[in-house]
Write an enzyme that holds these catalytic residues in place. Structure first.
Site, PDB file in Angstrom:
ATOM      1  N   LYS A  81       0.735  -1.148  -0.076  1.00  0.00           N
ATOM      2  CA  LYS A  81       0.056   0.005  -0.037  1.00  0.00           C
ATOM      3  C   LYS A  81       0.819   1.714   0.595  1.00  0.00           C
ATOM      4  O   LYS A  81       0.685   1.681  -0.712  1.00  0.00           O
ATOM      5  CB  LYS A  81      -0.831  -0.007   1.446  1.00  0.00           C
ATOM      6  CG  LYS A  81      -2.028  -0.715   1.296  1.00  0.00           C
ATOM      7  CD  LYS A  81      -3.006  -0.744   2.789  1.00  0.00           C
ATOM      8  CE  LYS A  81      -2.422  -0.695   3.812  1.00  0.00           C
ATOM      9  NZ  LYS A  81      -1.642  -1.565   3.732  1.00  0.00           N
ATOM     10  N   GLN A 378      -4.054   4.126  12.919  1.00  0.00           N
ATOM     11  CA  GLN A 378      -4.497   5.470  11.587  1.00  0.00           C
ATOM     12  C   GLN A 378      -3.167   5.950  12.386  1.00  0.00           C
ATOM     13  O   GLN A 378      -2.247   6.141  13.611  1.00  0.00           O
ATOM     14  CB  GLN A 378      -5.175   6.539  12.172  1.00  0.00           C
ATOM     15  CG  GLN A 378      -7.155   5.656  12.070  1.00  0.00           C
ATOM     16  CD  GLN A 378      -7.549   6.768  12.507  1.00  0.00           C
ATOM     17  OE1 GLN A 378      -8.289   7.368  11.211  1.00  0.00           O
ATOM     18  NE2 GLN A 378      -8.344   6.589  13.321  1.00  0.00           N
TER      19      GLN A 378
END
Ligand SMILES: Nc1nc2c(c(=O)[nH]1)N[C@H]1C(S)=C(S)[C@@H](COP(=O)(O)OP(=O)(O)OC[C@H]3O[C@@H](n4cnc5c(=O)[nH]c(N)nc54)[C@H](O)[C@@H]3O)O[C@H]1N2
Ligand SMILES: Nc1nc2c(c(=O)[nH]1)N[C@H]1C(S)=C(S)[C@@H](COP(=O)(O)OP(=O)(O)OC[C@H]3O[C@@H](n4cnc5c(=O)[nH]c(N)nc54)[C@H](O)[C@@H]3O)O[C@H]1N2
Ligand code: SF4
Ligand SMILES: [Mo]
Length: 755
Positions: A81, A378
């Site tokens: 990613k 996150q």
């Protein structure tokens, strides 16, 4: 069974882990290098809380390449990613202008920035003038820059005088915060990622590290391969890719890990594997209400969790409990790692406490490799939201709204009159959207999060977001976010490295993302948008006297001075030079802190402190060991809904796939949602691999293709939540942990049948 693309990628993730171990080149670090960059600009990956350092290659003002920063903790590694971020940055599919609806239900149409900011301020002003400051709210994100979260929180709490400031870390890290604060008095882990290289036993519970924190998973796999005797325990009801490198995989019944961990503590004490030199001096025993009690009380409490009893609760072989407890306590250094399987539970804080208990009773803590380390989701949940205090009950640097002294300190630091900050905590996330539905919140500003896709019990949320009297403004970079369907006003932000700012990752490390490229015309840095909003709202100009993010950082650095989160030594200049620094870091010469609460390591512990360890977050200087009983989920299976339903991530997608969905390599690997089911259950229900199935809960039903495999234990089905065409959060309930107010995304009751 056929080898699907996903199976292939799972295989690739595992072989990548092993390639890292053997030193072979990783596919992920061989990023797209088609153009030779003129310069490399330092930053942090946009995605997970691992917080990998990156270098963005720029040529003629355009980003053309990315590679891992060799000087940051990830030592140059990236996962797929991260390595495929450049096509996201260069995607033409962006929000490039403010947009508004002329009428409710009408289309979003481009408008100018002045008009947009005027409209925003007018709606918020009207709400406050008519209904008071509690009628406005901010819903932010652990993906915002620290400067953005700090500033938004300051504007709302000190400028607009409402504590209705919350954000998606409530859905994610709130239980971990609750766990650290109740056990140690202060938030954030005491160790760092370096512990991975020093641990000899890993207790990974409720974390699919391999798919959700791939670079850390590689580091764990490398440690295991390079060091004989390193053991890995994975406790997860699903046989995840992470569990495939485990020596022991405990696939308990969902929600019963509270009994499992209490039972492990029973074994440790029963087998004399506890460390009384540690707990005798550094641990305060607490009953479930927080009253002081003794080690003997604790022993008596644990009798309910004798291994034979716990095994019956958990539906696992008793032997696994003995084995796990012995591996944990007997290893030279044990590191626990956990994530949403523990946090997203109505007993999330308790589950966190029980992990800390295992470390406290065995003395596996505050030494290299021995630590209880909560993995953060996150990229900036720690730095921006937890540390900067951007939740409804928090103020910056560990202060809380409920404490009058803390409010007075912040009022003084912010230069506002005494009594400015409201003593009432604001709405936590679920309550904020309920208030929107009731018409109590009239104007809501949402930034860098997609709640119309990710909140639980979505039908209720969608109804709330459609309230005819409410005004919803959204700062959003990508046009396909579901939340935009409910927006009255959209503001166009500069994305990722189109602006500069700090991200603080899971190991207390703050790293600067430098601006690498210009944003598309029409997009503005969110710091500027917030300042303009505040000015138009008539907030005291002194409060928002910031030209840019660097100015905000300068203030926040000063606010941290003298607190236990002290990072005053992290000047912008220094962050430009270094690839991240770990707080506490009180002055410009300080190298950062590897081990918290340890004399000689942590600058907050006085050098002449009589004891080696000092848990200064708690009044008695000791860590608290809580007696937390096993209690079931908010909704357990029954005759009508006989299965457990859980939700999880996949390696290729980031949450709502507004970013990863733009990368063909990632999108193709997982184009749409599915339901995982165990082979035995599938056989009993007459379901074959690929069959369309109706998954139904008390809230809604969805048709999804079945993935029949050995991943889920029997009695459990699982769905990912990235697919905007199949909003699985319509199925989940919004019951929350009474301490952390984090929703129970990990467990509800469901049934499934062939469509
Ligand atoms: N690829 C990718 N990586 C990400 C993200 C992403 O969207 N995509 N998001 C990031 C964010 S914000 C977060 S919060 C993290 C989340 O990272 P993780 O928490 O690792 O991810 P999940 O897949 O949500 O859940 C982890 C595991 O919890 C297990 N579980 C279910 N019920 C229980 C239970 O009762 N007890 C226990 N102990 N475990 C249970 C599930 O089977 C699942 O394997 O990932 C981060 N990294
Ligand atoms: N069923 C289920 N639901 C869950 C979870 C689960 O495990 N199961 N996990 C929960 C957890 S842990 C989390 S953290 C949440 C995450 O939930 P969200 O935060 O709602 O999901 P994201 O897709 O990360 O949303 C980020 C949004 O910001 C936008 N964006 C990207 N870059 C920028 C930028 O630079 N500026 C601005 N303004 N916007 C930008 C993206 O396009 C996207 O719409 O989901 C929660 N929901
Ligand atoms: S592990 Fe997380 S931070 Fe590191 S490259 Fe992958 S997504 Fe980015
Ligand atoms: Mo998260």
């Amino acid at each position: 069974m056929e080898c699907s693309r996903r199976d292939f990628l799972r295989y690739m993730a595992l072989s990548a882990a092993l390639a890292a171990v053997s030193g072979a080149p990783l596919p992920a670090s061989a990023a797209r290098q088609d153009d030779k960059p003129d310069t490399w600009v330092k930053g942090v990956c946009r995605y997970c809380g691992t917080g990998c350092g990156v270098l963005v290659g720029v040529k003629n003002g355009k980003a053309v390449a990315i590679k891992g920063d060799p000087d940051n903790h990830n030592k140059g590694l990236l996962c797929l990613k991260g390595a495929l971020l450049i096509p996201v940055l260069n995607s033409p599919d962006r929000v490039t202008s403010p947009m508004a609806r002329k009428t409710k239900g009408g289309p979003l149409e481009p408008i100018g920035w002045d008009e947009a900011l005027d409209l925003l301020a007018k709606k918020f002003r009207t709400a406050i003038d008519t209904h008071g400051p509690k009628s406005v709210a901010y819903y932010g994100s652990g993906q915002c820059l620290t400067e953005e979260s700090y500033l938004a929180s300051k504007i709302f709490k000190a400028g607009l005088r409402t504590n209705n400031v919350d954000g998606n870390p409530r859905l994610c890290m709130a239980s971990a915060v609750g766990g650290y604060v109740t056990s140690f008095g202060k938030d954030e882990p005491m160790g760092t990622y370096e512990d991975i290289d020093q641990a000899s036993c890993f207790f990974i519970i409720g974390s699919n590290t391999s798919e959700a924190h791939p670079v850390l998973f590689r580091r764990i796999a490398r440690r295991k391969q390079a060091t004989p005797g390193v053991k890995i325990i994975v406790a997860d009801p699903r046989r995840t890719n992470t569990s495939r490198i485990a020596d022991l995989h405990i696939a308990f019944r969902p929600g019963t890990d509270l009994a499992l961990m209490n039972s492990m503590a029973w074994v440790m004490i029963h087998e004399e594997l506890d460390n009384s030199r540690f707990w005798g001096k550094y641990v305060a025993f607490k009953d479930n209400e927080g009253k002081d009690c003794t080690f003997d009380d604790y022993k008596a409490f644990l009798e309910d969790y004798r291994p034979e009893k716990a095994a019956a609760i958990c539906h696992i072989p008793e032997e696994q409990i003995w084995q796990a407890a012995r591996l944990f306590a007997e290893s030279p250094a044990t590191m626990s790692l956990w994530c949403m399987g523990i946090n997203q539970r109505v007993r999330g804080v308790w589950a966190n406490n029980l992990i800390h208990n295992l470390h406290l009773i065995s003395g596996q803590i505050c030494r290299p490799g021995a630590t209880s380390f909560s993995l953060t989701g996150q990229p900036n949940a720690c730095g921006g939201v937890r540390d900067a205090g951007a939740l409804s009950h928090l103020l910056p640097a560990g202060r809380v709204i409920a404490n009058p002294k803390h409010r007075a300190e912040m009022e003084q630091l912010w230069g506002v009159p005494e009594g400015t900050i409201s003593p009432d905590p604001g709405y936590h996330t679920v309550a904020m959207f309920e208030a929107l539905g009731k018409g109590d919140v009239k104007a809501l500003l949402i930034c860098e999060t997609n709640p119309a896709h990710t909140l639980p019990n979505l039908n209720k949320v969608h109804k709330a977001m459609s309230h005819p009297d409410s005004f919803i403004a959204v700062i959003e970079a990508f046009p396909d976010a579901v939340t935009l369907r409910y927006a009255d006003l959209v503001l166009a932000p500069a994305f990722w490295c189109e602006r500069d700012g700090v991200y603080g990752c899971g190991e207390r490390r703050y790293s600067l993302i430098e601006k690498a490229v210009e944003p598309p015309q029409g997009c503005r840095p969110t710091v500027n948008t917030l300042v303009e909003f505040a000015r138009r709202m008539g907030v005291d100009p002194k409060l928002v006297n910031f030209r840019n993010a660097a100015d905000v950082w300068e203030e926040w650095r000063t606010v941290s001075k003298g607190t236990t989160y002290n990072f005053y030594g992290m000047t912008r200049e220094r962050l430009r030079k270094e690839s991240g620094l770990i707080w506490p870091c009180p002055d410009e010469k300080h190298p950062g802190t590897r081990l918290r609460y340890v004399r000689g390591e942590d600058p907050i512990v006085p050098a002449d402190h009589p004891d080696k360890f000092f848990f200064y977050g708690r009044p008695d200087g000791k860590a608290a060991l809580w007696m937390r009983p096993y209690q079931g989920a908010a909704e357990e299976p029954d005759a009508d809904y006989p299965l457990y339903l859980t939700s999880m991530r996949v390696i290729d997608h980031w949450h709502t796939a507004t970013m990863t969905g733009k990368v063909p390599e990632l999108q193709k690997a997982n184009p749409s949602a599915f339901v995982e089911i165990n082979g035995d259950d599938a056989k009993n229900l007459g379901i074959a691999h690929g069959d369309a199935c109706v998954v139904e809960t008390r809230r809604d039903k969805l048709t999804l293709p079945a993935r029949v495999s050995d991943v889920c234990r029997t009695g459990l089905i699982a769905v990912p939540f990235f697919d905007r065409e199949k909003l699985v959060n319509k199925l989940f309930l919004d019951a929350t942990d009474p301490i952390s107010r984090e929703p129970e995304y990990k467990i509800c009751a469901a049934r499934i049948r062939k469509a």
